[in-house]
Design a protein around this motif. Structure first.
Motif, PDB file in Angstrom:
ATOM      1  N   GLY A 259       0.821  -1.161  -0.009  1.00 38.11           N
ATOM      2  CA  GLY A 259      -0.073  -0.173  -0.105  1.00 38.11           C
ATOM      3  C   GLY A 259       0.775   1.311  -0.110  1.00 38.11           C
ATOM      4  O   GLY A 259       0.628   2.233  -0.729  1.00 38.11           O
ATOM      5  N   TYR A 260       1.982   1.307   0.836  1.00 42.10           N
ATOM      6  CA  TYR A 260       2.882   2.157   0.873  1.00 42.10           C
ATOM      7  C   TYR A 260       3.976   2.180  -0.421  1.00 42.10           C
ATOM      8  O   TYR A 260       4.302   3.087  -1.073  1.00 42.10           O
ATOM      9  CB  TYR A 260       3.620   2.369   2.213  1.00 42.10           C
ATOM     10  N   VAL A 261       4.644   1.062  -0.175  1.00 42.82           N
ATOM     11  CA  VAL A 261       5.795   0.675  -1.112  1.00 42.82           C
ATOM     12  C   VAL A 261       5.553   0.756  -2.639  1.00 42.82           C
ATOM     13  O   VAL A 261       6.253   1.452  -3.285  1.00 42.82           O
ATOM     14  CB  VAL A 261       6.310  -0.606  -0.651  1.00 42.82           C
ATOM     15  N   ILE A 262       4.424   0.449  -3.086  1.00 43.52           N
ATOM     16  CA  ILE A 262       3.990   0.319  -4.462  1.00 43.52           C
ATOM     17  C   ILE A 262       3.041   1.512  -4.733  1.00 43.52           C
ATOM     18  O   ILE A 262       3.294   2.300  -5.606  1.00 43.52           O
ATOM     19  CB  ILE A 262       3.340  -0.988  -4.776  1.00 43.52           C
ATOM     20  N   HIS A 263       1.794   1.584  -3.965  1.00 40.67           N
ATOM     21  CA  HIS A 263       0.773   2.529  -4.474  1.00 40.67           C
ATOM     22  C   HIS A 263       0.978   3.835  -3.997  1.00 40.67           C
ATOM     23  O   HIS A 263       0.856   4.988  -4.821  1.00 40.67           O
ATOM     24  CB  HIS A 263      -0.573   1.842  -3.853  1.00 40.67           C
ATOM     25  N   LEU A 264       1.342   4.228  -2.582  1.00 39.73           N
ATOM     26  CA  LEU A 264       1.516   5.679  -2.344  1.00 39.73           C
ATOM     27  C   LEU A 264       2.707   6.227  -3.201  1.00 39.73           C
ATOM     28  O   LEU A 264       2.602   7.285  -3.627  1.00 39.73           O
ATOM     29  CB  LEU A 264       1.542   5.535  -1.029  1.00 39.73           C
ATOM     30  N   SER A 265       3.843   5.337  -3.232  1.00 43.24           N
ATOM     31  CA  SER A 265       4.922   6.040  -3.921  1.00 43.24           C
ATOM     32  C   SER A 265       4.573   6.093  -5.434  1.00 43.24           C
ATOM     33  O   SER A 265       4.896   7.218  -5.920  1.00 43.24           O
ATOM     34  CB  SER A 265       6.104   4.871  -3.896  1.00 43.24           C
ATOM     35  N   SER A 266       3.878   5.203  -6.035  1.00 42.29           N
ATOM     36  CA  SER A 266       3.490   5.493  -7.617  1.00 42.29           C
ATOM     37  C   SER A 266       2.605   6.705  -7.619  1.00 42.29           C
ATOM     38  O   SER A 266       2.899   7.441  -8.730  1.00 42.29           O
ATOM     39  CB  SER A 266       2.890   4.188  -8.166  1.00 42.29           C
ATOM     40  N   GLY A 267       1.791   6.849  -6.573  1.00 37.80           N
ATOM     41  CA  GLY A 267       0.793   8.047  -6.862  1.00 37.80           C
ATOM     42  C   GLY A 267       1.336   9.096  -6.837  1.00 37.80           C
ATOM     43  O   GLY A 267       1.330  10.080  -7.507  1.00 37.80           O
ATOM     44  N   VAL A 268       2.263   9.282  -5.755  1.00 32.61           N
ATOM     45  CA  VAL A 268       3.052  10.636  -5.493  1.00 32.61           C
ATOM     46  C   VAL A 268       3.984  10.987  -6.570  1.00 32.61           C
ATOM     47  O   VAL A 268       3.969  11.960  -6.991  1.00 32.61           O
ATOM     48  CB  VAL A 268       3.790  10.458  -3.965  1.00 32.61           C
TER      49      VAL A 268
ATOM     50  N   VAL B  23     -15.066   2.460   1.689  1.00 28.88           N
ATOM     51  CA  VAL B  23     -14.350   3.765   1.967  1.00 28.88           C
ATOM     52  C   VAL B  23     -13.468   3.912   0.685  1.00 28.88           C
ATOM     53  O   VAL B  23     -13.461   5.089   0.156  1.00 28.88           O
ATOM     54  CB  VAL B  23     -13.515   3.583   3.287  1.00 28.88           C
ATOM     55  N   SER B  24     -12.906   2.851   0.019  1.00 22.77           N
ATOM     56  CA  SER B  24     -12.148   2.975  -1.243  1.00 22.77           C
ATOM     57  C   SER B  24     -12.877   3.309  -2.434  1.00 22.77           C
ATOM     58  O   SER B  24     -12.523   3.926  -3.206  1.00 22.77           O
ATOM     59  CB  SER B  24     -11.374   1.825  -1.541  1.00 22.77           C
ATOM     60  N   GLY B  25     -14.344   3.153  -2.428  1.00 25.57           N
ATOM     61  CA  GLY B  25     -15.057   3.657  -3.480  1.00 25.57           C
ATOM     62  C   GLY B  25     -15.675   4.779  -3.336  1.00 25.57           C
ATOM     63  O   GLY B  25     -16.340   5.462  -4.136  1.00 25.57           O
ATOM     64  N   SER B  26     -15.546   5.495  -2.086  1.00 29.87           N
ATOM     65  CA  SER B  26     -16.321   6.768  -2.131  1.00 29.87           C
ATOM     66  C   SER B  26     -15.194   7.949  -1.597  1.00 29.87           C
ATOM     67  O   SER B  26     -15.363   8.904  -2.245  1.00 29.87           O
ATOM     68  CB  SER B  26     -17.163   6.708  -0.748  1.00 29.87           C
ATOM     69  N   VAL B  27     -13.960   7.772  -0.864  1.00 28.89           N
ATOM     70  CA  VAL B  27     -13.342   8.858  -0.770  1.00 28.89           C
ATOM     71  C   VAL B  27     -12.426   9.237  -2.010  1.00 28.89           C
ATOM     72  O   VAL B  27     -12.473  10.499  -2.373  1.00 28.89           O
ATOM     73  CB  VAL B  27     -12.298   8.465   0.431  1.00 28.89           C
ATOM     74  N   PRO B  28     -11.891   8.297  -2.647  1.00 29.47           N
ATOM     75  CA  PRO B  28     -11.235   8.553  -3.834  1.00 29.47           C
ATOM     76  C   PRO B  28     -12.049   9.069  -4.807  1.00 29.47           C
ATOM     77  O   PRO B  28     -11.756  10.104  -5.724  1.00 29.47           O
ATOM     78  CB  PRO B  28     -10.527   7.341  -4.507  1.00 29.47           C
TER      79      PRO B  28
ATOM     80  N   LEU C 133      -5.124   5.691   2.606  1.00 28.32           N
ATOM     81  CA  LEU C 133      -6.457   5.028   3.252  1.00 28.32           C
ATOM     82  C   LEU C 133      -6.316   3.690   3.770  1.00 28.32           C
ATOM     83  O   LEU C 133      -6.382   3.599   4.762  1.00 28.32           O
ATOM     84  CB  LEU C 133      -7.645   5.267   2.208  1.00 28.32           C
ATOM     85  N   GLY C 134      -5.694   2.689   2.880  1.00 27.96           N
ATOM     86  CA  GLY C 134      -5.280   1.446   3.220  1.00 27.96           C
ATOM     87  C   GLY C 134      -4.465   1.529   4.346  1.00 27.96           C
ATOM     88  O   GLY C 134      -4.659   0.341   5.088  1.00 27.96           O
ATOM     89  N   GLY C 135      -3.408   2.132   4.266  1.00 24.35           N
ATOM     90  CA  GLY C 135      -2.460   2.133   5.338  1.00 24.35           C
ATOM     91  C   GLY C 135      -3.016   2.695   6.765  1.00 24.35           C
ATOM     92  O   GLY C 135      -2.738   2.036   7.803  1.00 24.35           O
ATOM     93  N   PHE C 136      -3.599   3.582   6.597  1.00 24.66           N
ATOM     94  CA  PHE C 136      -4.596   4.360   7.761  1.00 24.66           C
ATOM     95  C   PHE C 136      -5.170   3.104   8.385  1.00 24.66           C
ATOM     96  O   PHE C 136      -5.511   2.847   9.543  1.00 24.66           O
ATOM     97  CB  PHE C 136      -5.279   5.562   7.242  1.00 24.66           C
ATOM     98  N   LEU C 137      -6.351   2.769   7.558  1.00 31.51           N
ATOM     99  CA  LEU C 137      -7.252   1.485   7.876  1.00 31.51           C
ATOM    100  C   LEU C 137      -6.501   0.376   8.543  1.00 31.51           C
ATOM    101  O   LEU C 137      -7.195  -0.172   9.425  1.00 31.51           O
ATOM    102  CB  LEU C 137      -8.383   1.445   6.939  1.00 31.51           C
TER     103      LEU C 137
ATOM    104  N   ALA D 169      -2.366   7.193  -4.754  1.00 37.76           N
ATOM    105  CA  ALA D 169      -1.773   7.867  -3.537  1.00 37.76           C
ATOM    106  C   ALA D 169      -3.046   7.806  -2.428  1.00 37.76           C
ATOM    107  O   ALA D 169      -2.700   7.681  -1.453  1.00 37.76           O
ATOM    108  CB  ALA D 169      -1.230   9.147  -3.800  1.00 37.76           C
ATOM    109  N   VAL D 170      -4.010   8.383  -3.034  1.00 39.21           N
ATOM    110  CA  VAL D 170      -5.377   8.324  -1.748  1.00 39.21           C
ATOM    111  C   VAL D 170      -5.596   7.252  -1.406  1.00 39.21           C
ATOM    112  O   VAL D 170      -5.625   6.900  -0.009  1.00 39.21           O
ATOM    113  CB  VAL D 170      -6.528   9.298  -2.247  1.00 39.21           C
ATOM    114  N   ALA D 171      -5.886   6.195  -2.262  1.00 39.09           N
ATOM    115  CA  ALA D 171      -6.268   4.859  -1.979  1.00 39.09           C
ATOM    116  C   ALA D 171      -5.068   4.243  -1.267  1.00 39.09           C
ATOM    117  O   ALA D 171      -5.488   3.480  -0.262  1.00 39.09           O
ATOM    118  CB  ALA D 171      -6.673   4.114  -3.207  1.00 39.09           C
TER     119      ALA D 171
END
Length: 479
Positions: free
Chosen positions: A183-192, A307-312, A345-349, A340-342
């Protein structure tokens, strides 16, 4: 071969020269299957998705950016990047560069599970490759392909390896951050990184930014299908074992995805009075991203899907249109929102809902993770749960800042060698200007005349560092 209970094992379970005692044949078979599934997410999954989700004139370029990155990452990965991500510790954020191609190394026991190290190397390569390809979604429709060729190995080396080593390897955050499968290593990094790169590259042609319809929605759904089903290997293969953890992760993944897709489509219908196929694909992607950091650690997959279908959806469909900041950066496929947003969210949840018994199932009784804040309230470990939430935020901040800064440095460096963005004339043409090829380019289908060459003109121009002053003047009239 006889076992301690006094009977002989079936011949297929016996050890031999090609299967030492530590090698679990069943788990090795599952891991090889998972590797294939994750690889198929990128090739052909994202190749098809990108090639069909963009305007027709950018189909070839978009698909080729994904294909090139997949190949380039593999070469870099086995020569130096794998060991920088998972090798001997060089410092608190980086491993020591080294090759990962020798037979002695690849045929040894993996650091995770009872499979050969070759499984671990190639599985982690598929993760690294898809990360680079995901961030490319922010850049489609204008990035100079020569610049992309430089960007891929540089970003892999100086950005991805840092995040992987810090959270998954032997880095300073590894004992504290809950990030099951990236969630962080792949998705947050690719989004940012994608959003930052899009800022430096600049926007698409003004007409493309206003009108950018997908050229083939059916193919787009096919590429999305590779992504969804491939996530079975993405989350199911992360334990490196065919066990309960893998099974739970797979069920949670698909349940979250179905929920998120339905929520996104429902919001589209409520607000815009019409369902959107592109919206359904975006909802699918955000859920797969959101579930990834904690897929095996909780039983709240339906809630995470909601949450992932509504916040993003809100950040992409509402906030982006109102915010001058988001409007100033041309993120072609909305990778910042879907990843990045999703991912955040995943890391926080995950820090909120990680179940202690499931963390123990994955990491053993002596792990330092958790409990999730929700369970800390019922277990009388309020401080521990609060601390885990803090760790999750620290991890997110580190990945965000590092990727924003390092991606900027890489882009500035590349811009001193070759233009990051194609020129305006080439942006009007698209694929033919970039590669001399077009999607669906059968002669007679829209051709004004029979082509005199298979490659009438190839641009962007050869980078100036490859040409002397004489060559510049000579080529000027041709281009």
């Amino acid at each position: 071969m006889s076992c301690s209970y006094g009977y002989n094992l079936p011949e297929a379970l016996n050890t031999d020269i090609g299967s030492p005692e530590w090698n679990n044949k069943a788990e090795n078979a599952w891991q090889l299957t998972a590797i294939t599934m994750v690889g198929l997410q990128t090739v052909p999954g994202l190749v098809i998705l990108y090639g069909s989700m963009v305007k027709k004139k950018w189909a070839v370029n978009s698909a080729f950016m994904a294909l090139y990155a997949f190949a380039a990452v593999l070469i870099c990965w086995v020569i130096w990047a794998h060991q920088m991500s998972f090798g001997d510790k060089l410092c608190s954020i980086l491993g020591s560069p080294n090759v990962a191609v020798t037979s002695n190394f690849l045929l040894a026991k993996s650091r995770n599970g009872f499979v050969p190290m070759a499984d671990y190397v190639i599985y982690q390569f598929t993760f690294a490759a898809i990360t680079v390809v995901l961030l490319a979604g922010s850049l489609l429709g204008r990035m100079n392909f020569y610049a992309w060729m430089f960007f891929v190995p540089l970003w892999l080396t100086f950005s991805y390896t840092i995040g992987a080593f810090t959270i998954w390897g032997y880095g300073f955050l590894e004992p504290y951050i809950i990030d099951y499968a990236g969630g962080y290593v792949i998705h947050l990094s690719s989004g940012v990184a994608g959003f930052t790169d899009a800022y430096w590259v600049g926007p698409r042609h003004s007409h493309d930014r206003q009108y950018f319809p997908p050229n083939n929605i059916i193919h787009m759904l096919g590429g999305a299908g590779f992504l969804w089903l491939g996530w079975t290997g993405f989350n199911g293969g992360s334990p490196f074992a065919a066990n309960e953890v893998a099974s739970l992760a797979i069920v949670n993944t698909h349940l979250c995805t179905a929920t998120s897709l339905l929520v996104w489509v429902s919001l589209d219908m409520i607000v815009y009075k019409k369902s959107s196929v592109i919206g359904a694909v975006q909802g699918m992607i955000t859920s797969l991203v959101c579930i990834t950091p904690g897929a095996a650690y909780f039983s709240a997959s339906v809630f995470m899907g909601a949450v992932s279908g509504s916040v993003p959806w809100y950040t992409m469909m509402v906030l982006q249109r109102k915010s001058a900041f988001f409007q100033s950066v041309d993120d072609t496929l909305g990778v910042f929102h879907t990843h990045a947003v999703a991912g955040l969210l995943g890391g926080f949840l995950s820090g909120l809902f990680a179940k202690p018994t499931l963390l123990t199932l994955m990491y053993g009784p002596d792990n330092y993770y958790g409990p999730g804040f929700f369970y800390s309230l019922t277990d009388g470990k309020f401080i521990d749960g609060l601390r885990q939430m803090g760790y999750q935020l620290v991890g997110a901040a580190f990945i965000t800042v590092w990727n924003a800064v390092m991606t900027s440095i890489i882009c500035i460096f590349i811009s001193r060698i070759v233009n990051l963005r194609m020129n305006e004339d080439d942006l009007e043409i698209g694929d033919d200007a970039a590669h001399g090829e077009e999607a669906y380019a059968l002669w007679g289908d829209g051709e004004k005349s029979m082509p005199t060459s298979l490659r009438l003109h190839i641009s962007p121009r050869i980078p100036y560092f490859c040409r002397g002053q004489y060559c510049k003047s000579k080529f000027a009239s041709k281009f």
